[in-house]
Scaffold this motif. Structure first.
Motif, PDB file in Angstrom:
ATOM      1  N   SER A 127     -64.503 -83.639 -95.348  1.00 39.45           N
ATOM      2  CA  SER A 127     -64.523 -82.399 -94.576  1.00 39.45           C
ATOM      3  C   SER A 127     -63.942 -82.917 -93.361  1.00 39.45           C
ATOM      4  CB  SER A 127     -66.213 -82.213 -94.249  1.00 39.45           C
ATOM      5  OG  SER A 127     -66.666 -83.317 -93.872  1.00 39.45           O
ATOM      6  N   GLY A 128     -64.075 -81.752 -92.506  1.00 39.29           N
ATOM      7  CA  GLY A 128     -63.337 -81.691 -91.087  1.00 39.29           C
ATOM      8  C   GLY A 128     -61.954 -81.301 -90.905  1.00 39.29           C
ATOM      9  N   GLY A 129     -61.408 -80.755 -91.897  1.00 35.72           N
ATOM     10  CA  GLY A 129     -60.152 -80.085 -91.762  1.00 35.72           C
ATOM     11  C   GLY A 129     -60.196 -78.880 -91.043  1.00 35.72           C
ATOM     12  N   GLY A 130     -58.909 -78.287 -90.674  1.00 32.81           N
ATOM     13  CA  GLY A 130     -59.116 -76.977 -90.012  1.00 32.81           C
ATOM     14  C   GLY A 130     -57.551 -76.537 -89.498  1.00 32.81           C
ATOM     15  N   LEU A 131     -57.699 -75.697 -88.503  1.00 30.39           N
ATOM     16  CA  LEU A 131     -56.366 -75.292 -87.762  1.00 30.39           C
ATOM     17  C   LEU A 131     -56.287 -76.041 -86.500  1.00 30.39           C
ATOM     18  CD1 LEU A 131     -53.818 -73.522 -87.714  1.00 30.39           C
ATOM     19  CD2 LEU A 131     -55.308 -71.692 -86.708  1.00 30.39           C
ATOM     20  N   VAL A 132     -55.498 -76.606 -86.142  1.00 29.86           N
ATOM     21  CA  VAL A 132     -55.249 -77.138 -84.816  1.00 29.86           C
ATOM     22  C   VAL A 132     -53.743 -77.406 -84.267  1.00 29.86           C
ATOM     23  CG1 VAL A 132     -54.663 -79.555 -85.910  1.00 29.86           C
ATOM     24  CG2 VAL A 132     -55.714 -79.553 -83.676  1.00 29.86           C
ATOM     25  N   GLN A 133     -53.639 -77.140 -83.069  1.00 34.73           N
ATOM     26  CA  GLN A 133     -52.490 -77.183 -82.292  1.00 34.73           C
ATOM     27  C   GLN A 133     -51.755 -78.574 -82.311  1.00 34.73           C
ATOM     28  OE1 GLN A 133     -53.034 -75.286 -78.549  1.00 34.73           O
ATOM     29  NE2 GLN A 133     -52.935 -73.177 -79.290  1.00 34.73           N
ATOM     30  N   VAL A 134     -50.378 -78.448 -82.216  1.00 37.51           N
ATOM     31  CA  VAL A 134     -49.572 -79.500 -82.125  1.00 37.51           C
ATOM     32  C   VAL A 134     -50.187 -80.415 -80.955  1.00 37.51           C
ATOM     33  CG1 VAL A 134     -47.241 -80.445 -81.351  1.00 37.51           C
ATOM     34  CG2 VAL A 134     -47.585 -78.632 -83.071  1.00 37.51           C
ATOM     35  N   GLY A 135     -50.194 -81.669 -81.199  1.00 38.90           N
ATOM     36  CA  GLY A 135     -50.644 -82.536 -80.042  1.00 38.90           C
ATOM     37  C   GLY A 135     -52.151 -82.559 -80.115  1.00 38.90           C
ATOM     38  N   GLY A 136     -52.749 -81.956 -80.994  1.00 35.70           N
ATOM     39  CA  GLY A 136     -54.216 -81.877 -80.977  1.00 35.70           C
ATOM     40  C   GLY A 136     -54.770 -83.012 -81.696  1.00 35.70           C
ATOM     41  N   SER A 137     -55.850 -83.023 -81.917  1.00 35.52           N
ATOM     42  CA  SER A 137     -56.756 -84.184 -82.700  1.00 35.52           C
ATOM     43  C   SER A 137     -57.719 -83.480 -83.572  1.00 35.52           C
ATOM     44  CB  SER A 137     -57.453 -85.154 -81.780  1.00 35.52           C
ATOM     45  OG  SER A 137     -56.517 -85.868 -80.819  1.00 35.52           O
ATOM     46  N   VAL A 138     -58.078 -84.107 -84.680  1.00 35.03           N
ATOM     47  CA  VAL A 138     -58.981 -83.766 -85.549  1.00 35.03           C
ATOM     48  C   VAL A 138     -59.534 -85.009 -86.449  1.00 35.03           C
ATOM     49  CG1 VAL A 138     -57.465 -83.583 -87.554  1.00 35.03           C
ATOM     50  CG2 VAL A 138     -59.638 -82.017 -87.328  1.00 35.03           C
ATOM     51  N   ARG A 139     -60.858 -85.146 -86.828  1.00 32.71           N
ATOM     52  CA  ARG A 139     -61.306 -86.088 -87.266  1.00 32.71           C
ATOM     53  C   ARG A 139     -61.948 -85.737 -88.795  1.00 32.71           C
ATOM     54  NH1 ARG A 139     -66.544 -90.394 -86.492  1.00 32.71           N
ATOM     55  NH2 ARG A 139     -67.541 -88.541 -87.058  1.00 32.71           N
ATOM     56  N   LEU A 140     -61.324 -86.371 -89.733  1.00 36.46           N
ATOM     57  CA  LEU A 140     -61.906 -86.037 -91.206  1.00 36.46           C
ATOM     58  C   LEU A 140     -62.877 -87.085 -91.616  1.00 36.46           C
ATOM     59  CD1 LEU A 140     -58.159 -85.617 -92.849  1.00 36.46           C
ATOM     60  CD2 LEU A 140     -59.918 -83.882 -91.655  1.00 36.46           C
ATOM     61  N   SER A 141     -63.742 -86.735 -92.359  1.00 42.68           N
ATOM     62  CA  SER A 141     -64.863 -87.472 -93.025  1.00 42.68           C
ATOM     63  C   SER A 141     -64.807 -87.382 -94.472  1.00 42.68           C
ATOM     64  CB  SER A 141     -66.313 -87.093 -92.395  1.00 42.68           C
ATOM     65  OG  SER A 141     -66.245 -87.147 -91.186  1.00 42.68           O
ATOM     66  N   CYS A 142     -65.118 -88.572 -95.092  1.00 45.23           N
ATOM     67  CA  CYS A 142     -65.561 -88.387 -96.572  1.00 45.23           C
ATOM     68  C   CYS A 142     -66.643 -89.220 -96.928  1.00 45.23           C
ATOM     69  CB  CYS A 142     -64.074 -89.159 -97.222  1.00 45.23           C
ATOM     70  SG  CYS A 142     -64.276 -89.295 -98.914  1.00 45.23           S
TER      71      CYS A 142
END
Length: 118
Positions: free
Chosen positions: A6-21
């Motif tokens: 989980s944790g995916g989605g749409l993010v802008q260039v230079g941004g951050s996201v954290r995925l979990s499993c």
């Protein structure tokens, strides 16, 4: 046995996201956890791995210094912190739990899509 990414989605260039499993259905003691990704029209590729104790970590060159893998064994969960995202990071990200030798296993999660927009 299930690996739920989980944790995916749409993010802008230079941004951050954290995925979990999150892993469930059996003990994952001794497992090596991996993240792979597959971009549209491309083969699945290795992103990062972490040993059971966390003392061995490795990254693909393309994500080194931008991504961080970690795990919480008490929660049977592995994370992928993704920073400084680039359009070429757009892909479906899959987690994998693998153990060799005695009581070996090899499980894949269903994938979570990360789209980096410019």
């Amino acid at each position: 046995v299930q690996l739920q990414a989980s944790g995916g989605g749409l993010v802008q260039v230079g941004g951050s996201v954290r995925l979990s499993c999150a892993a469930s259905g059996r003990t994952f003691s001794g497992s090596v956890m991996n993240w792979f990704r597959q971009a549209p029209g491309k083969e699945r590729e290795f992103v990062a791995m972490i040993s059971w104790s966390g003392d061995i970590i490795d990254y693909a060159d393309s994500v080194k210094d931008r991504f961080t893998i970690s795990r919480d064994n008490a929660k049977n969960t592995v994370y992928l912190q993704m920073n400084s995202l680039k359009p070429e990071d757009t892909a479906v990200y899959y987690c994998r739990a693998r153990k060799s030798g005695r009581s070996s296993f090899d499980y894949w999660g269903q994938g979570t899509l990360v789209t980096v927009s410019s």
